[in-house]
Scaffold this motif. Structure first.
Motif, short mmCIF file in Angstrom:
data_model
loop_
_atom_site.label_atom_id
_atom_site.label_comp_id
_atom_site.label_asym_id
_atom_site.label_seq_id
_atom_site.Cartn_x
_atom_site.Cartn_y
_atom_site.Cartn_z
N ILE A 1 -9.03 16.34 -103.90
CA ILE A 1 -9.98 15.40 -104.64
C ILE A 1 -10.78 15.00 -103.32
N ASN B 1 -7.60 7.56 -99.38
CA ASN B 1 -6.74 8.61 -98.63
C ASN B 1 -7.78 9.63 -97.68
N GLY C 1 -7.71 13.49 -101.28
CA GLY C 1 -6.38 13.65 -101.84
C GLY C 1 -5.86 15.18 -102.23
N LEU C 2 -4.59 15.35 -102.12
CA LEU C 2 -4.04 16.95 -102.17
C LEU C 2 -3.08 16.72 -103.54
N ILE C 3 -3.43 17.46 -104.46
CA ILE C 3 -2.60 17.60 -105.70
C ILE C 3 -1.67 18.88 -105.60
N ASP C 4 -0.38 18.58 -105.58
CA ASP C 4 0.66 19.65 -105.39
C ASP C 4 0.57 20.38 -106.79
N TYR D 1 2.87 18.92 -109.25
CA TYR D 1 2.78 17.39 -109.83
C TYR D 1 2.50 17.64 -111.12
N GLN E 1 -0.09 11.62 -113.68
CA GLN E 1 -1.53 11.42 -113.74
C GLN E 1 -2.53 11.59 -112.50
N LEU E 2 -3.65 12.28 -112.45
CA LEU E 2 -4.48 12.43 -111.48
C LEU E 2 -4.95 10.83 -111.15
N MET E 3 -4.76 10.56 -109.71
CA MET E 3 -5.24 9.13 -109.51
C MET E 3 -6.04 9.24 -108.34
O1 LIG Z 1 -5.57 11.29 -104.43
C1 LIG Z 1 -4.20 11.81 -104.84
C2 LIG Z 1 -3.33 12.34 -103.96
C3 LIG Z 1 -2.04 12.52 -104.63
N1 LIG Z 1 -1.79 12.46 -105.95
C4 LIG Z 1 -0.73 12.86 -106.66
C5 LIG Z 1 -0.63 14.52 -106.35
C6 LIG Z 1 0.17 14.58 -105.51
O2 LIG Z 1 0.89 16.03 -105.65
C7 LIG Z 1 1.00 13.56 -105.56
C8 LIG Z 1 1.66 13.16 -104.12
O3 LIG Z 1 0.87 13.22 -103.18
P1 LIG Z 1 1.10 13.18 -101.58
O4 LIG Z 1 2.29 14.18 -101.38
O5 LIG Z 1 0.01 13.39 -100.59
O6 LIG Z 1 1.82 11.61 -101.59
P2 LIG Z 1 2.76 11.07 -100.70
O7 LIG Z 1 2.32 9.74 -99.93
O8 LIG Z 1 3.19 12.19 -99.27
O9 LIG Z 1 4.02 10.82 -101.64
P3 LIG Z 1 5.22 11.97 -102.08
O10 LIG Z 1 6.36 11.11 -101.39
O11 LIG Z 1 5.07 11.24 -103.75
O12 LIG Z 1 4.89 13.20 -101.80
O13 LIG Z 1 0.29 12.31 -105.70
C9 LIG Z 1 -3.05 12.04 -106.73
O14 LIG Z 1 -2.89 12.00 -107.90
N2 LIG Z 1 -4.27 11.58 -106.23
#
Ligand SMILES: O=c1ccn([C@H]2C[C@H](O)[C@@H](COP(=O)(O)OP(=O)(O)OP(=O)(O)O)O2)c(=O)[nH]1
Length: 151
Positions: free
Chosen positions: A67, A83, A86-89, A92, A95-97
């Protein structure tokens, strides 16, 4: 064209607000829309996490979604991502946020349905570390951070 499963979580998507799509045949990103219920006033410096009304399941670990900010919103209004990217795995399913950040010194109002960011689907290479004592030699070696000069 790669197919990705999508769930519509907000009934306005596909009706009042279109499902994200490429605007032109050459587009790299598809715009994501803010799916909150009421207009949102973003004060200078404020960050808010906004729903997009959709969830995707990429499934293939060789693909991710990113994103990114929209150029015009970022450059003209200072509306970027809290952030940065945004990285969507691929696994995952929530909901896309979109984390929107008003980095400007003026208020900005986001209306429901506004295009607030864009999503780019990218290939991913997963790697496994292999521990070594020495690397094979390379032209650069450990030089970095300006080691080759400024121009
Ligand atoms: O802008 C974003 C970033 C992430 N995500 C969702 C998809 C992603 O696969 C998940 C986890 O993101 P990330 O690994 O970057 O977050 P984290 O802060 O490391 O949390 P987690 O412990 O859940 O991995 O959140 C979104 O919807 N929007």
């Amino acid at each position: 064209m790669h197919k990705i499963d999508v769930k519509i979580l907000d009934p306005r998507i596909g009706n009042e607000f279109p499902l994200p799509e490429y605007a032109t045949p050459g587009s790299a990103g598809m715009d994501l829309r803010a799916c909150m219920d009421a207009p949102l006033l973003l004060a200078p410096g404020q960050t808010e996490l906004l729903p997009t009304g959709i969830a995707i399941h990429i499934a293939d670990p060789g693909i991710c979604a990113t994103i990114l900010p929209r150029s015009g919103l970022g450059h003209k209004h200072g509306i970027v991502l809290g952030n940065l990217v945004g990285l969507i795995d691929s696994d995952y399913q929530g909901q896309l946020m979109v984390s929107v950040w008003n980095r400007s010194d003026e208020e900005f109002i986001i209306q429901p349905g506004d295009r607030i960011a864009q999503m780019v689907i990218l290939p991913v290479i997963q790697a496994k570390f292999s521990i070594v004592d020495e690397f094979d030699s390379s032209d650069r070696g450990q030089g970095g951070f300006g080691s080759s000069g400024r121009n």
